[in-house]
Design an enzyme around this catalytic site. Structure first.
Site, mmCIF file in Angstrom:
data_model
loop_
_atom_site.group_PDB
_atom_site.id
_atom_site.type_symbol
_atom_site.label_atom_id
_atom_site.label_comp_id
_atom_site.label_asym_id
_atom_site.label_seq_id
_atom_site.Cartn_x
_atom_site.Cartn_y
_atom_site.Cartn_z
ATOM 1 N N ASP A 9 -72.470 -2.031 -20.983
ATOM 2 C CA ASP A 9 -71.512 -1.555 -19.972
ATOM 3 C C ASP A 9 -70.093 -1.983 -20.376
ATOM 4 O O ASP A 9 -69.475 -2.789 -19.689
ATOM 5 C CB ASP A 9 -71.889 -2.099 -18.576
ATOM 6 C CG ASP A 9 -71.969 -3.620 -18.496
ATOM 7 O OD1 ASP A 9 -72.161 -4.279 -19.550
ATOM 8 O OD2 ASP A 9 -71.826 -4.161 -17.382
ATOM 9 N N HIS A 239 -70.433 -14.156 -23.334
ATOM 10 C CA HIS A 239 -71.797 -13.849 -22.866
ATOM 11 C C HIS A 239 -72.529 -12.906 -23.833
ATOM 12 O O HIS A 239 -73.567 -13.255 -24.408
ATOM 13 C CB HIS A 239 -71.746 -13.170 -21.498
ATOM 14 C CG HIS A 239 -71.136 -13.965 -20.397
ATOM 15 N ND1 HIS A 239 -71.730 -15.079 -19.862
ATOM 16 C CD2 HIS A 239 -69.986 -13.795 -19.693
ATOM 17 C CE1 HIS A 239 -70.978 -15.565 -18.877
ATOM 18 N NE2 HIS A 239 -69.914 -14.799 -18.770
#
Ligand code: BDR
Ligand code: CA
Length: 306
Positions: A9, A239
């Site tokens: 995303d 992340h």
């Protein structure tokens, strides 16, 4: 060589993950699939294609789901990643388009055409993987492994006190993925909240890699500003690239083997919890990480680009 599909995303740290994968000599990037989360699925699809074109690769992008499998869609994280996904970078219109297959169709075909070889690396909400399992449950036995950026075993949440963002966006899909019996590694906040990088790290990418490093340095400024305001430190977490790095350098991570489930209702919705006695197969939950080695590998790999 690892054959990898990144479900993404994009998203600033997604851009880090995808560009790392494009440059890593140990990864063959088979495709990208797009998903809502940091941005809408339309923007994620455009940004995913823009990233592989920026890396001068002809990698297919398949458009993913627009909404979670069961619950209503949550707001996208524009405050974290900017309205267009790459912070304050103006929207980039790719030359090419997404392929005609959906993300779920592409994942199923790629897995069945490469039995035992594909590593799925979702770094966004897990909707596309749940849809792929629904479309063809046989993929669970044919995938090599699944490396999820998401969840948190003992580190608390980042969108609620107990939920990490990717799981919170579609907890039902995440629960399907943890129950599917395939070989899953969870790279969650237990480790990614240890991997901080600074403005100096990204500024240092501009000279060796003016195009890709320059782009990341520009995009990440918004991420720094978010973390300065919300988390009170001058930097950001890495992340999504940590998840991709764990595929090629598992030796840099320590794991705990636990069956997992996801809480799908109530105040703790989106929390990933141990599910001993559930009959589920164990997930390899990353609980330790060599922070310096992971960060250095990312910076060295991007610096080796252009
Ligand atoms: C995850 O949420 C998104 O904002 C990031 O791209 C990452 O995938 C971290 O919780
Ligand atoms: Ca992401």
């Amino acid at each position: 060589m690892q054959k990898v599909i990144i479900d993404t995303d994009p998203g600033i740290d997604d851009a880090m993950a995808v560009l790392f994968a494009c440059l890593c000599p140990d990864i063959e990037l088979v495709g990208l699939t797009s998903i809502f989360g940091n941005v809408t699925t339309d923007i994620a699809t455009r940004n995913a294609k823009a990233l592989v074109e920026m890396a001068r690769l002809d990698v297919p992008v398949a458009r993913g789901a627009d909404a979670p499998v069961s619950q209503a869609a949550r707001p996208v994280a524009w405050d974290v990643h900017g309205r267009e996904g790459f912070g304050d970078v103006a929207p980039i219109t790719p030359d090419g388009q997404a392929i005609d297959e959906t993300a779920a169709e592409f994942i199923c075909r790629a897995v069945l055409e490469n039995p035992g070889e594909i590593v799925l690396c979702p770094v966004g909400p897990l909707t596309n993987l749940a849809r792929a399992l629904e479309l063809d449950p046989a993929i669970a036995a044919q995938v090599k492994s699944v490396t999820v950026m998401g969840g948190s075993l003992d580190a608390g949440g980042n969108v609620t006190p107990s939920s990490e963002a990717n799981i919170w966006q579609d907890p039902h899909a995440a629960d399907v993925v943890f129950a599917a019996g395939w070989d899953v590694t969870m790279v969650g906040l237990d480790v990614t909240h240890q991997v901080k990088c600074t403005p100096q790290h990204f500024a240092g990418l501009v000279k060796p890699a003016p195009v890709l490093g320059g782009f990341l340095n520009e995009a990440v400024q918004h991420y720094f500003e978010f973390h300065r305001t919300v988390d009170g430190f001058d930097g950001c977490y890495m992340h999504d690239p940590s998840a991709v790095i764990s595929i090629v350098r598992p030796d840099l991570f320590a794991v705990e083997r636990e069956p997992l489930r996801v809480i799908v209702e109530g105040a703790e919705t989106g929390r990933t919890v141990r599910a001993a006695g559930s009959g589920r197969s164990a997930t390899s939950v990353c609980t330790g990480i060599d922070v310096d080695a992971v960060r250095d590998l990312f910076l060295e790999t991007v610096s080796s680009g252009f």
